[in-house]
Structure formats: structure tokens, C-alpha cells
Design a protein around this motif. Sequence first.
Motif, PDB file in Angstrom:
ATOM      1  N   LYS A  22       0.826  -1.207   0.000  1.00 60.72           N
ATOM      2  CA  LYS A  22       0.000   0.000   0.000  1.00 60.72           C
ATOM      3  C   LYS A  22       0.861   1.259   0.000  1.00 60.72           C
ATOM      4  O   LYS A  22       0.591   2.214  -0.736  1.00 60.72           O
ATOM      5  CB  LYS A  22      -0.946  -0.026   1.200  1.00 60.72           C
ATOM      6  CG  LYS A  22      -1.953  -1.174   1.152  1.00 60.72           C
ATOM      7  CD  LYS A  22      -2.746  -1.302   2.444  1.00 60.72           C
ATOM      8  CE  LYS A  22      -3.668  -2.509   2.397  1.00 60.72           C
ATOM      9  NZ  LYS A  22      -4.406  -2.717   3.681  1.00 60.72           N
ATOM     10  N   LYS A  23       1.907   1.275   0.823  1.00 63.72           N
ATOM     11  CA  LYS A  23       2.797   2.433   0.841  1.00 63.72           C
ATOM     12  C   LYS A  23       3.661   2.481  -0.415  1.00 63.72           C
ATOM     13  O   LYS A  23       3.911   3.561  -0.963  1.00 63.72           O
ATOM     14  CB  LYS A  23       3.683   2.397   2.087  1.00 63.72           C
ATOM     15  CG  LYS A  23       2.950   2.590   3.389  1.00 63.72           C
ATOM     16  CD  LYS A  23       2.169   3.905   3.425  1.00 63.72           C
ATOM     17  CE  LYS A  23       3.058   5.119   3.341  1.00 63.72           C
ATOM     18  NZ  LYS A  23       2.292   6.405   3.430  1.00 63.72           N
ATOM     19  N   GLU A  51       1.763   4.118  -3.157  1.00 63.18           N
ATOM     20  CA  GLU A  51       1.666   5.569  -2.985  1.00 63.18           C
ATOM     21  C   GLU A  51       2.943   6.262  -3.459  1.00 63.18           C
ATOM     22  O   GLU A  51       2.892   7.281  -4.162  1.00 63.18           O
ATOM     23  CB  GLU A  51       1.407   5.901  -1.513  1.00 63.18           C
ATOM     24  CG  GLU A  51       0.021   5.514  -1.012  1.00 63.18           C
ATOM     25  CD  GLU A  51      -0.154   5.852   0.465  1.00 63.18           C
ATOM     26  OE1 GLU A  51       0.707   6.589   1.013  1.00 63.18           O
ATOM     27  OE2 GLU A  51      -1.136   5.375   1.071  1.00 63.18           O
ATOM     28  N   LYS A 104       3.827   8.765  -6.604  1.00 62.95           N
ATOM     29  CA  LYS A 104       4.445  10.063  -6.328  1.00 62.95           C
ATOM     30  C   LYS A 104       5.664  10.315  -7.209  1.00 62.95           C
ATOM     31  O   LYS A 104       5.849  11.426  -7.726  1.00 62.95           O
ATOM     32  CB  LYS A 104       4.851  10.133  -4.848  1.00 62.95           C
ATOM     33  CG  LYS A 104       5.571  11.412  -4.443  1.00 62.95           C
ATOM     34  CD  LYS A 104       5.913  11.416  -2.954  1.00 62.95           C
ATOM     35  CE  LYS A 104       6.678  12.668  -2.551  1.00 62.95           C
ATOM     36  NZ  LYS A 104       7.010  12.681  -1.098  1.00 62.95           N
ATOM     37  N   TYR A 146      -5.095   3.856  -6.837  1.00 60.89           N
ATOM     38  CA  TYR A 146      -3.898   4.701  -6.807  1.00 60.89           C
ATOM     39  C   TYR A 146      -3.650   5.434  -8.123  1.00 60.89           C
ATOM     40  O   TYR A 146      -2.970   6.461  -8.122  1.00 60.89           O
ATOM     41  CB  TYR A 146      -2.668   3.845  -6.491  1.00 60.89           C
ATOM     42  CG  TYR A 146      -2.754   3.145  -5.150  1.00 60.89           C
ATOM     43  CD1 TYR A 146      -2.219   3.736  -4.003  1.00 60.89           C
ATOM     44  CD2 TYR A 146      -3.378   1.906  -5.022  1.00 60.89           C
ATOM     45  CE1 TYR A 146      -2.304   3.108  -2.761  1.00 60.89           C
ATOM     46  CE2 TYR A 146      -3.470   1.268  -3.784  1.00 60.89           C
ATOM     47  CZ  TYR A 146      -2.934   1.871  -2.667  1.00 60.89           C
ATOM     48  OH  TYR A 146      -3.037   1.249  -1.446  1.00 60.89           O
TER      49      TYR A 146
END
Length: 260
Positions: free
Chosen positions: A141-142, A145, A149, A181
Motif C-alpha cells: 500500500k505504501k 503511494e 508520487k 492509486y
Amino acid sequence: GAIRADGVAEVRRVARAGLAAGGCFIKVLGGGGVASPFDPLSSLQYSTEELKAAIEEAENYGTYATIHAHMDVSVSRAVDVGFKMIEHATVMSEETVKKMADKGVIWSMQTGLFMPDAATNPAYSNPTQRAKGKIVEEGMKKSLEWGKKYGLTMLFGTDLIGPREAYLKVFPQEWEFRSQYFTGFEVLQQATKNGGDAVALSGVKNPYPEGPLGVIEPGAYADILLVKGNPLENILILQKYKENIHLIMKDGKVYKNELK
């Protein structure tokens, strides 16, 4: 199939043999796995010297090397030694993701395999696998992200394990998990153009030498889907592939045609 090699000389021998036998690139197992029962996820597999030897042999043939790595320590090391692509890379730090982006390293990742709840994921059949699955599920999940980015180039990796019914359940969920995402356009690029660009990294070993993959243009391979609806507006129509994909063409050959 996989071949075990220990030591720099043996890694070189096995890499050369695989490429001479027709392999298009080299894949190394560089860290622990989820399905494998005895190797901890955090384990580092192969020395730095052995990893560099595999990369050098691939590059000597004009192609590239990729590496299986889940945890940040193994992913970061793989980027530092020069791998062009990382398989899985589920549990990464922001620093490692930025380093991948800066060096143009491709993320060959899977969400459908790792993001379903580990306790009920049909790809995992025992407590050891499920415990590892929970770690990569949360890490993913991170990582996603940060991948968004920093604009990592991402692929639709498969690496499907377990029984066939597990594949059919988890792999279509790629569309759902990624859509949390990325835009529909970004997900379509991951599934098409980015994969074609990645295959082209194999240079003279490219198994598709007559044109590009993943694009619709003159001279490209005729790999085409006709879809009911607009995936740019709703990417999840591709999750219901039986109902919404009416034509499947691969290399100009029709494999499914429900057009009327």
C-alpha cells in the motif's frame, strides 16, 4: 526452469548457458519469497559479486537482468548493483522508490497476488505463507503511494501461484487494486505500452523483433482487444473480462470473437 548456481563462476556459467539456449533475459532470485516455506522474507540471497556477474553476463549478450526481491533491503541493493527491473518489490521505503525512479528502474509488480486479504487469499495455503502475505500486503500500500508520487514505470507482472481457480480470482483484481492509486489511463499504460517497452530491453534477444508491442501503429504487432465500454471512464469494466472483452487478437491471430 530455475537453475541453482553458487559462486561467481557458476552464476556466469548458468547465465551464459541460459542465454545460449534461447533465454531472452536473466532473472535472479535475490531475496526471500512469500510462497516458499523456508526462506525468510528479509533474507538476502546471492552476494553482491554474484548479482553483478549475472547482470554483466546479460549485458554482454545485449539484454538485461531482473531480480525477485520483496523487502526494501533487497530491493535497494538490487538497484545499487544495476538491475534494470525488479520483480515484486512489495515492501519499499520512499528513499528506495525515489532511487528506482531516478535510475529508470522498472517495477514489475503485482497487486492482485498480494493485496487480497492474506487470510483468505487463495494463493496461500498454509500459515507461513499467510504470515508473509500479510507483510507484503501492508507494504504494498505504501509502495504504491510512493510509486505514484515518483512516477515509476510499472508493469502488469503475473507470477501467479497456486491452483488455477486462485489465478482466475486474484489476477482480475489487478484493475480494482490499481485503480485506488492510478487513473484509468495510467493503469492501461501499465498493462500495455509499459510492458512492450520492457520487452524491448532485451535488445537482440527480443522475442518480438519485427515491431513494437503495446501500441497501435503501423508495423506494430497486432495485439488488440475490443472492449464494451470505455476503460478510461471506468477501468473496472476490464475486470469483468468474460462479459466485456469481445475480441482478443494476438499477433494478428483471433483467439476470441463474440462480435455480431
